[in-house]
Write an enzyme that holds these catalytic residues in place. Structure first.
Site, PDB file in Angstrom:
ATOM      1  N   PHE A 233      -8.445   5.004   3.452  1.00 58.73           N
ATOM      2  CA  PHE A 233      -8.188   3.971   4.458  1.00 58.73           C
ATOM      3  C   PHE A 233      -9.489   3.272   4.857  1.00 58.73           C
ATOM      4  CE2 PHE A 233      -4.751   7.073   4.912  1.00 58.73           C
ATOM      5  CZ  PHE A 233      -3.649   6.238   4.848  1.00 58.73           C
TER       6      PHE A 233
ATOM      7  N   CYS B 182      -8.508   0.789   7.987  1.00 60.81           N
ATOM      8  CA  CYS B 182      -7.079   0.472   8.082  1.00 60.81           C
ATOM      9  C   CYS B 182      -6.541   0.724   9.490  1.00 60.81           C
ATOM     10  CB  CYS B 182      -6.310   1.320   7.081  1.00 60.81           C
ATOM     11  SG  CYS B 182      -4.547   0.993   7.171  1.00 60.81           S
TER      12      CYS B 182
ATOM     13  N   THR C 145       0.835  -1.209   0.000  1.00 61.41           N
ATOM     14  CA  THR C 145       0.000   0.000   0.000  1.00 61.41           C
ATOM     15  C   THR C 145       0.870   1.259   0.000  1.00 61.41           C
ATOM     16  OG1 THR C 145      -0.101  -0.412   2.356  1.00 61.41           O
ATOM     17  CG2 THR C 145      -2.090  -0.890   1.094  1.00 61.41           C
TER      18      THR C 145
HETATM   19  C1  HEM Z   1      -1.096   4.394   2.218  1.00 59.89           C
HETATM   20  C2  HEM Z   1      -1.093   3.276   2.913  1.00 59.89           C
HETATM   21  C3  HEM Z   1      -2.318   2.444   3.243  1.00 59.89           C
HETATM   22  C4  HEM Z   1      -3.588   2.491   2.720  1.00 59.89           C
HETATM   23  C5  HEM Z   1      -4.140   3.446   1.672  1.00 59.89           C
HETATM   24  C6  HEM Z   1      -4.349   1.443   3.385  1.00 59.89           C
HETATM   25  C7  HEM Z   1      -5.695   1.185   3.134  1.00 59.89           C
HETATM   26  C8  HEM Z   1      -6.418   0.185   3.756  1.00 59.89           C
HETATM   27  C9  HEM Z   1      -7.809  -0.113   3.492  1.00 59.89           C
HETATM   28  C10 HEM Z   1      -8.696   0.594   2.467  1.00 59.89           C
HETATM   29  C11 HEM Z   1      -8.163  -1.146   4.313  1.00 59.89           C
HETATM   30  C12 HEM Z   1      -9.549  -1.814   4.387  1.00 59.89           C
HETATM   31  C13 HEM Z   1      -9.495  -3.047   3.498  1.00 59.89           C
HETATM   32  C14 HEM Z   1     -10.760  -3.863   3.535  1.00 59.89           C
HETATM   33  O1  HEM Z   1     -11.539  -3.744   4.473  1.00 59.89           O
HETATM   34  O2  HEM Z   1     -10.978  -4.659   2.601  1.00 59.89           O
HETATM   35  C15 HEM Z   1      -6.995  -1.506   5.092  1.00 59.89           C
HETATM   36  C16 HEM Z   1      -6.960  -2.511   6.038  1.00 59.89           C
HETATM   37  C17 HEM Z   1      -5.855  -2.849   6.783  1.00 59.89           C
HETATM   38  N1  HEM Z   1      -4.643  -2.207   6.779  1.00 59.89           N
HETATM   39 FE1  HEM Z   1      -4.109  -0.650   5.603  1.00 59.89          FE
HETATM   40  N2  HEM Z   1      -3.542   0.807   4.282  1.00 59.89           N
HETATM   41  C18 HEM Z   1      -2.287   1.385   4.236  1.00 59.89           C
HETATM   42  C19 HEM Z   1      -1.186   1.060   5.001  1.00 59.89           C
HETATM   43  C20 HEM Z   1      -1.174   0.139   6.032  1.00 59.89           C
HETATM   44  C21 HEM Z   1      -0.065  -0.094   6.951  1.00 59.89           C
HETATM   45  C22 HEM Z   1       1.263   0.681   6.939  1.00 59.89           C
HETATM   46  C23 HEM Z   1      -0.452  -1.111   7.784  1.00 59.89           C
HETATM   47  C24 HEM Z   1       0.279  -1.782   8.929  1.00 59.89           C
HETATM   48  C25 HEM Z   1       1.522  -1.624   9.240  1.00 59.89           C
HETATM   49  C26 HEM Z   1      -1.789  -1.510   7.388  1.00 59.89           C
HETATM   50  C27 HEM Z   1      -2.507  -2.519   7.984  1.00 59.89           C
HETATM   51  C28 HEM Z   1      -3.812  -2.850   7.675  1.00 59.89           C
HETATM   52  C29 HEM Z   1      -4.533  -3.961   8.302  1.00 59.89           C
HETATM   53  C30 HEM Z   1      -3.997  -4.924   9.352  1.00 59.89           C
HETATM   54  C31 HEM Z   1      -5.814  -3.953   7.737  1.00 59.89           C
HETATM   55  C32 HEM Z   1      -6.983  -4.901   8.060  1.00 59.89           C
HETATM   56  C33 HEM Z   1      -7.800  -4.280   9.187  1.00 59.89           C
HETATM   57  C34 HEM Z   1      -9.016  -5.124   9.539  1.00 59.89           C
HETATM   58  O3  HEM Z   1      -9.462  -5.945   8.738  1.00 59.89           O
HETATM   59  O4  HEM Z   1      -9.566  -4.914  10.635  1.00 59.89           O
HETATM   60  N3  HEM Z   1      -2.202  -0.713   6.339  1.00 59.89           N
HETATM   61  N4  HEM Z   1      -5.941  -0.680   4.741  1.00 59.89           N
END
Ligand code: HEM
Length: 199
Positions: free
Chosen positions: A140, A147, A10
């Site tokens: 996010f 996220c 991401t």
């Molecule tokens: C620009 C960077 C990032 C963007 C745009 C982003 C965006 C997202 C989005 C849209 C989701 C929801 C996905 C879904 O429900 O299908 C998500 C979930 C998640 N993201 Fe990110 N993310 C980024 C960076 C990160 C980073 C740096 C980490 C951890 C070090 C991270 C960890 C997670 C985790 C663990 C989930 C799942 C949360 C859950 O299901 O409860 N993300 N992210």
């Protein structure tokens, strides 16, 4: 493992497309570099604290704009666990619903006639800020499964982009044009010309 996968691709996709946009918008790239040079006059001493990196207004606008136009998660899915009526439409339980993040973030009704353009300055317009909420800007996602790395990601993205723009100038490669509908795609290869900032 989840953190590694969700947290790596991401941020790297966001940074690549932000650099692509800045390469194609040299004036905006110069504005960002000017802000960085003012904040960190000595390149070798670029080691921002949390507060320092978050105090940079134009950097904040560039990051928000890049995540608006080229979100690394352009759409996500949810399954409803009970029957619902949404905007007059009956949606039976267990339907897969798509949330089109990228499309919502380009709606002309919210973002205006320049919705498709890379324009970090839009984030300085108070009338836009009033209109924008997490129905229309959700890189996010939102809610309890949004996220978990949101804050870490924003800081990582800002620091990485700043280090690159403070040290290098990015320009498009002559003769290479990416189709408009491929910009922001996860699998699209991005090539840029890079030269060193001397001071
Ligand atoms: C620009 C960077 C990032 C963007 C745009 C982003 C965006 C997202 C989005 C849209 C989701 C929801 C996905 C879904 O429900 O299908 C998500 C979930 C998640 N993201 Fe990110 N993310 C980024 C960076 C990160 C980073 C740096 C980490 C951890 C070090 C991270 C960890 C997670 C985790 C663990 C989930 C799942 C949360 C859950 O299901 O409860 N993300 N992210």
């Amino acid at each position: 493992m989840t953190f590694l996968l969700a947290g790596h691709i991401t941020t790297s996709i966001s940074t690549s497309w932000a650099l692509y946009q800045l390469a194609h918008h040299p004036h905006e790239q110069d504005l960002l570099r000017e802000e960085l040079v003012r904040a960190f006059p000595e390149k070798s001493k670029f080691n921002p604290t949390f507060d320092e990196i978050n105090s940079l207004e134009y950097l904040n606008c560039v990051v928000k704009e890049a995540l608006r136009l080229t979100p690394p998660a352009p759409d996500i899915q949810r399954v409803n666990n009970k029957d619902v009526v949404l905007d007059g439409h009956f949606i039976p339980k267990n339907t897969t619903l798509m949330i089109p993040i990228a499309a919502l973030q380009r709606l002309p009704s919210i973002w205006g006639s320049t919705a498709e353009n890379f324009d970090p300055n839009r984030w300085l317009d108070p009338s836009l800020i009033k209109k924008v909420n997490n129905y229309y800007y959700l890189p996010f996602h939102t809610g309890i499964r949004s996220c978990i790395g949101n804050k870490l990601a924003l800081n990582e993205f800002k620091i990485l982009l700043s280090m690159l723009v403070r040290n290098f100038v990015f320009r498009p490669v002559e003769g290479i044009q990416i189709d408009r509908d491929r910009i922001g795609k996860v699998d699209q290869h991005v090539e840029l010309m890079v030269s060193k900032v001397e001071t």
